[in-house]
Structures are given as C-alpha cells and as structure tokens.
Design a protein around this motif. Structure first.
Motif, PDB file in Angstrom:
ATOM      1  N   ASP A   1       0.820  -1.209   0.000  1.00 35.10           N
ATOM      2  CA  ASP A   1       0.000   0.000   0.000  1.00 35.10           C
ATOM      3  C   ASP A   1       0.858   1.265   0.000  1.00 35.10           C
ATOM      4  O   ASP A   1       0.438   2.307  -0.508  1.00 35.10           O
ATOM      5  CB  ASP A   1      -0.930   0.015   1.215  1.00 35.10           C
ATOM      6  N   HIS A   2       2.037   1.184   0.580  1.00 31.16           N
ATOM      7  CA  HIS A   2       2.936   2.335   0.631  1.00 31.16           C
ATOM      8  C   HIS A   2       3.270   2.836  -0.772  1.00 31.16           C
ATOM      9  O   HIS A   2       3.470   4.031  -0.985  1.00 31.16           O
ATOM     10  CB  HIS A   2       4.222   1.945   1.365  1.00 31.16           C
ATOM     11  N   TYR A   3       3.321   1.937  -1.735  1.00 27.84           N
ATOM     12  CA  TYR A   3       3.753   2.289  -3.089  1.00 27.84           C
ATOM     13  C   TYR A   3       2.598   2.653  -4.022  1.00 27.84           C
ATOM     14  O   TYR A   3       2.813   2.872  -5.206  1.00 27.84           O
ATOM     15  CB  TYR A   3       4.566   1.129  -3.688  1.00 27.84           C
ATOM     16  N   ASN A   4       1.400   2.717  -3.485  1.00 31.64           N
ATOM     17  CA  ASN A   4       0.233   3.044  -4.303  1.00 31.64           C
ATOM     18  C   ASN A   4       0.069   4.560  -4.414  1.00 31.64           C
ATOM     19  O   ASN A   4      -0.103   5.251  -3.408  1.00 31.64           O
ATOM     20  CB  ASN A   4      -1.018   2.425  -3.677  1.00 31.64           C
ATOM     21  N   LEU A   5       0.133   5.076  -5.641  1.00 30.63           N
ATOM     22  CA  LEU A   5      -0.061   6.502  -5.883  1.00 30.63           C
ATOM     23  C   LEU A   5      -1.389   6.735  -6.589  1.00 30.63           C
ATOM     24  O   LEU A   5      -1.931   5.838  -7.241  1.00 30.63           O
ATOM     25  CB  LEU A   5       1.070   7.061  -6.750  1.00 30.63           C
ATOM     26  N   HIS A   6      -1.896   7.962  -6.448  1.00 32.21           N
ATOM     27  CA  HIS A   6      -3.121   8.362  -7.130  1.00 32.21           C
ATOM     28  C   HIS A   6      -2.807   9.509  -8.092  1.00 32.21           C
ATOM     29  O   HIS A   6      -1.747  10.143  -8.002  1.00 32.21           O
ATOM     30  CB  HIS A   6      -4.173   8.781  -6.105  1.00 32.21           C
ATOM     31  N   VAL A   7      -3.724   9.766  -8.996  1.00 33.53           N
ATOM     32  CA  VAL A   7      -3.502  10.784 -10.023  1.00 33.53           C
ATOM     33  C   VAL A   7      -3.060  12.112  -9.419  1.00 33.53           C
ATOM     34  O   VAL A   7      -2.114  12.758  -9.893  1.00 33.53           O
ATOM     35  CB  VAL A   7      -4.783  10.982 -10.864  1.00 33.53           C
ATOM     36  N   GLU A   8      -3.731  12.529  -8.350  1.00 26.71           N
ATOM     37  CA  GLU A   8      -3.440  13.839  -7.766  1.00 26.71           C
ATOM     38  C   GLU A   8      -2.080  13.905  -7.074  1.00 26.71           C
ATOM     39  O   GLU A   8      -1.626  14.991  -6.694  1.00 26.71           O
ATOM     40  CB  GLU A   8      -4.536  14.241  -6.778  1.00 26.71           C
ATOM     41  N   ASP A   9      -1.409  12.766  -6.911  1.00 25.60           N
ATOM     42  CA  ASP A   9      -0.077  12.764  -6.303  1.00 25.60           C
ATOM     43  C   ASP A   9       1.000  13.260  -7.258  1.00 25.60           C
ATOM     44  O   ASP A   9       2.098  13.619  -6.829  1.00 25.60           O
ATOM     45  CB  ASP A   9       0.288  11.352  -5.826  1.00 25.60           C
ATOM     46  N   PHE A  10       0.693  13.285  -8.555  1.00 33.93           N
ATOM     47  CA  PHE A  10       1.663  13.757  -9.546  1.00 33.93           C
ATOM     48  C   PHE A  10       1.548  15.269  -9.702  1.00 33.93           C
ATOM     49  O   PHE A  10       0.450  15.804  -9.879  1.00 33.93           O
ATOM     50  CB  PHE A  10       1.413  13.086 -10.903  1.00 33.93           C
ATOM     51  N   ASP A  11       2.674  15.944  -9.646  1.00 29.93           N
ATOM     52  CA  ASP A  11       2.667  17.401  -9.787  1.00 29.93           C
ATOM     53  C   ASP A  11       2.046  17.822 -11.117  1.00 29.93           C
ATOM     54  O   ASP A  11       1.322  18.824 -11.189  1.00 29.93           O
ATOM     55  CB  ASP A  11       4.099  17.945  -9.699  1.00 29.93           C
ATOM     56  N   GLU A  12       2.329  17.059 -12.176  1.00 23.34           N
ATOM     57  CA  GLU A  12       1.842  17.414 -13.513  1.00 23.34           C
ATOM     58  C   GLU A  12       0.327  17.283 -13.640  1.00 23.34           C
ATOM     59  O   GLU A  12      -0.276  17.864 -14.547  1.00 23.34           O
ATOM     60  CB  GLU A  12       2.519  16.530 -14.573  1.00 23.34           C
ATOM     61  N   PHE A  13      -0.302  16.507 -12.769  1.00 18.42           N
ATOM     62  CA  PHE A  13      -1.753  16.327 -12.815  1.00 18.42           C
ATOM     63  C   PHE A  13      -2.445  17.008 -11.636  1.00 18.42           C
ATOM     64  O   PHE A  13      -3.588  16.688 -11.301  1.00 18.42           O
ATOM     65  CB  PHE A  13      -2.107  14.833 -12.814  1.00 18.42           C
ATOM     66  N   SER A  14      -1.774  17.946 -11.009  1.00 18.39           N
ATOM     67  CA  SER A  14      -2.282  18.551  -9.774  1.00 18.39           C
ATOM     68  C   SER A  14      -3.597  19.302  -9.963  1.00 18.39           C
ATOM     69  O   SER A  14      -4.359  19.477  -9.012  1.00 18.39           O
ATOM     70  CB  SER A  14      -1.230  19.493  -9.178  1.00 18.39           C
ATOM     71  N   LYS A  15      -3.891  19.734 -11.183  1.00 22.27           N
ATOM     72  CA  LYS A  15      -5.134  20.475 -11.422  1.00 22.27           C
ATOM     73  C   LYS A  15      -6.378  19.632 -11.148  1.00 22.27           C
ATOM     74  O   LYS A  15      -7.463  20.181 -10.932  1.00 22.27           O
ATOM     75  CB  LYS A  15      -5.177  20.994 -12.862  1.00 22.27           C
ATOM     76  N   VAL A  16      -6.236  18.310 -11.164  1.00 19.98           N
ATOM     77  CA  VAL A  16      -7.417  17.462 -10.942  1.00 19.98           C
ATOM     78  C   VAL A  16      -7.980  17.658  -9.536  1.00 19.98           C
ATOM     79  O   VAL A  16      -9.149  17.345  -9.285  1.00 19.98           O
ATOM     80  CB  VAL A  16      -7.106  15.965 -11.180  1.00 19.98           C
ATOM     81  N   LYS A  17      -7.169  18.174  -8.624  1.00 20.49           N
ATOM     82  CA  LYS A  17      -7.643  18.397  -7.255  1.00 20.49           C
ATOM     83  C   LYS A  17      -8.809  19.383  -7.214  1.00 20.49           C
ATOM     84  O   LYS A  17      -9.607  19.367  -6.272  1.00 20.49           O
ATOM     85  CB  LYS A  17      -6.499  18.918  -6.384  1.00 20.49           C
ATOM     86  N   ASP A  18      -8.900  20.229  -8.232  1.00 19.87           N
ATOM     87  CA  ASP A  18      -9.964  21.230  -8.282  1.00 19.87           C
ATOM     88  C   ASP A  18     -11.202  20.729  -9.014  1.00 19.87           C
ATOM     89  O   ASP A  18     -12.160  21.487  -9.209  1.00 19.87           O
ATOM     90  CB  ASP A  18      -9.450  22.500  -8.974  1.00 19.87           C
ATOM     91  N   PHE A  19     -11.188  19.465  -9.429  1.00 18.48           N
ATOM     92  CA  PHE A  19     -12.308  18.906 -10.186  1.00 18.48           C
ATOM     93  C   PHE A  19     -12.858  17.670  -9.477  1.00 18.48           C
ATOM     94  O   PHE A  19     -12.101  16.815  -9.027  1.00 18.48           O
ATOM     95  CB  PHE A  19     -11.865  18.516 -11.604  1.00 18.48           C
ATOM     96  N   GLU A  20     -14.176  17.617  -9.388  1.00 14.93           N
ATOM     97  CA  GLU A  20     -14.825  16.446  -8.808  1.00 14.93           C
ATOM     98  C   GLU A  20     -14.677  15.253  -9.752  1.00 14.93           C
ATOM     99  O   GLU A  20     -14.589  15.418 -10.970  1.00 14.93           O
ATOM    100  CB  GLU A  20     -16.311  16.724  -8.574  1.00 14.93           C
ATOM    101  N   LEU A  21     -14.660  14.072  -9.182  1.00 18.34           N
ATOM    102  CA  LEU A  21     -14.617  12.868  -9.997  1.00 18.34           C
ATOM    103  C   LEU A  21     -15.934  12.759 -10.758  1.00 18.34           C
ATOM    104  O   LEU A  21     -17.010  12.821 -10.150  1.00 18.34           O
ATOM    105  CB  LEU A  21     -14.425  11.642  -9.105  1.00 18.34           C
TER     106      LEU A  21
END
Length: 287
Positions: free
Chosen positions: A122-142
């Motif tokens: 589980d430690h190695y599991n990343l999500h889309v918003e963890d990437f700096d290049e995809f950080s804009k997704v934090k402002d959008f609802e799924l």
C-alpha cells in the motif's frame, strides 16, 4: 537474501505462473487459512488462485521452523505474506514450493527496526493527484460516469498525456513494453520516470486480466520498463484482479516501485482538468 534475488532476477509468483517457468519466486502473496498448523509437524499452505493461470500453488513447510508466535497465528488464519520460495515439484496442476523466508509485508523503520502501520504494497500506491503534472485534478470532482470515454480513442488519450507533459508521443508497435514512457513526471517535487499501459474503448467493459494479452503478459512487459512508477489506465472500471496483479509486479520485494491505476472516471477527470475533453472527442472522430 533480497540482494541475491535482485542479482539473479528472481521472478514474482505471478510471473512464474504466467511464463510457466522458474525455480524461485520472491513476492507478496495471499494464502488461505491453515488451522492444522497447530496440530501437524508439516503442512501445506494453499495460495489464492491467480486469474490468469490454471495452476494451483501450495507452500510446504515445517511448523517447528516458524519462530514467531505471531507469525504462526497469522499463517494459521491466512492472509498476505512476503515470501521467497523454491520450487519442489509439480503435482498434477499444482506447483509445490518450499518457503525459504516468510514474513509480514509491512514497512519497517530502517533506524529503529519498528514496523510502520502501513502495509508494504500500500505504501507504493499513488493516485492521479499525487503527480505534480496532474495537480489540477484536485480542483475537479470525480465525474459520476465514464461514458464519454467511449468516444475517446486510446491513441488520442496518449496524445492528451503528451500535451499535458509537453512531450511528443509515438505510434504503437507490437514489440513495445509500454504504451508511453516518460521521464517528465514529478511526485512531491522529485522527478521520476513513469511507464504507462493504456487501454481505450475497443473493448468498452471493465478491465480484466484477459484485456492484457495472453495471460496478462502486458503487465509482465510493463514491469520490465526502467521506470520508477508503473501506471495502468483504462477507459472503464479496473477489476480487482488487475489491481492485484499490478501491485504484485510493482512491489517485488527486492525492487519495489510505485504504481498507479487510472480508471475511466479518473481519465475523464484528467481531460476535464486540462480542458482537453472536447478536443479528445473531436480528435477521436478523425482517427
């Protein structure tokens, strides 16, 4: 022991099953309960079946060699364990291994030796918003649905990734080990390389191991990329069998890497966050 496994390229159990070859494996596996552990001098631990293989797997072990009472109890209950094991024999459709090392798949503090309250994989599991290049997704609802992804071709989604990362993309070819390899990703400011396996709407249904080539060999090829992060993207849902397979290959104990899963709704969220959804739909009509 892990350095030894790394040096000779020991496979994961999943890879042994997929390739039908190998005398050692080193991976995190799940075993079924074995209550007879308290009564018998030798027992067989049955491993959870792997969807892409017809083989069953058993671990043969001597109970007196289990030195920890806690480990003894957990093995009896069944669960997830980190194992290095050697092949003994084939009994019908069952592969029998002898574990050389078996323990808990938890992270440990290298200074104190104390276990952390997080499972190793589980430690190695990343999500889309963890990437700096995809950080804009934090402002959008799924998005509530991934239906729009049915209109977006795999090649166009790859082009969209290229636009976001300011990177050119190439056409797919049969011998590739991944669909998109980039060294322009960052996680918390640290630059990392990522290898993508992309699946478009040619089969618009939940991703199973059958979507990933013969017996899921596309995951095997993806794991051969010299990348820090292995990423699987699909236009629809991603089933637990695929998630587990990616997790096992990414978190091989002697060479752990991060992994990320991007399903249809997350894919759409990325496109919406970077104002590429309408472009992708229109571009797909031209392909």
């Amino acid at each position: 022991m892990l350095e030894f496994c790394k040096g000779i390229g020991v496979k994961t159990l999943d890879q042994v099953l997929l390739e039908e070859g190998g005398h050692l494996f080193c991976s995190v596996i799940r075993t079924k309960p074995c209550p007879e552990l308290y009564e018998q001098p030798r027992v067989s631990l049955s491993c959870e079946p792997y969807e892409g293989s017809t083989f069953q797997v058993r671990l043969e072990l001597t109970t007196s060699r289990i030195s920890s009472d806690t480990l003894h109890a957990k093995i009896a209950q069944g669960g997830e364990f980190a194992v290095i094991a050697q092949f003994i024999e084939l009994d019908g459709d069952c592969l029998i291994f002898a574990p050389l090392i078996i323990g808990f798949p938890y992270m440990g503090d290298t200074d104190t030796g104390e276990l952390a309250w997080i499972r190793y994989s589980d430690h190695y599991n990343l999500h889309v918003e963890d990437f700096d290049e995809f950080s804009k997704v934090k402002d959008f609802e799924l998005p509530p649905s991934f239906d729009d992804m049915k209109q977006i071709k795999e090649s166009v989604f790859k082009q969209a990734l290229g636009k976001i990362l300011s990177e050119s993309t190439t056409k797919d070819w049969g011998g590739e080990t991944s669909d998109f390899l980039t060294s322009h990703l960052h996680v918390k400011g640290e630059r990392v390389a990522g290898a993508f396996l992309l699946k478009g709407p040619a089969k618009f249904s939940p991703m199973t191991v059958k979507h990933l080539g013969k017996n899921g060999d596309q995951i095997v090829r993806l794991s051969q990329e010299p990348a820090d992060i292995l990423i699987v993207q699909h236009c629809h849902d991603i089933t637990s069998a695929v998630i587990q397979t990616l997790k096992v290959f990414a978190t091989q104990p002697y060479n752990p890497r991060y992994y990320c899963l991007i399903d249809g709704r997350e894919s759409l969220r990325i496109l919406e966050a970077y104002n590429l959804k309408e472009w992708a739909i229109n571009e797909s009509k031209k392909v």
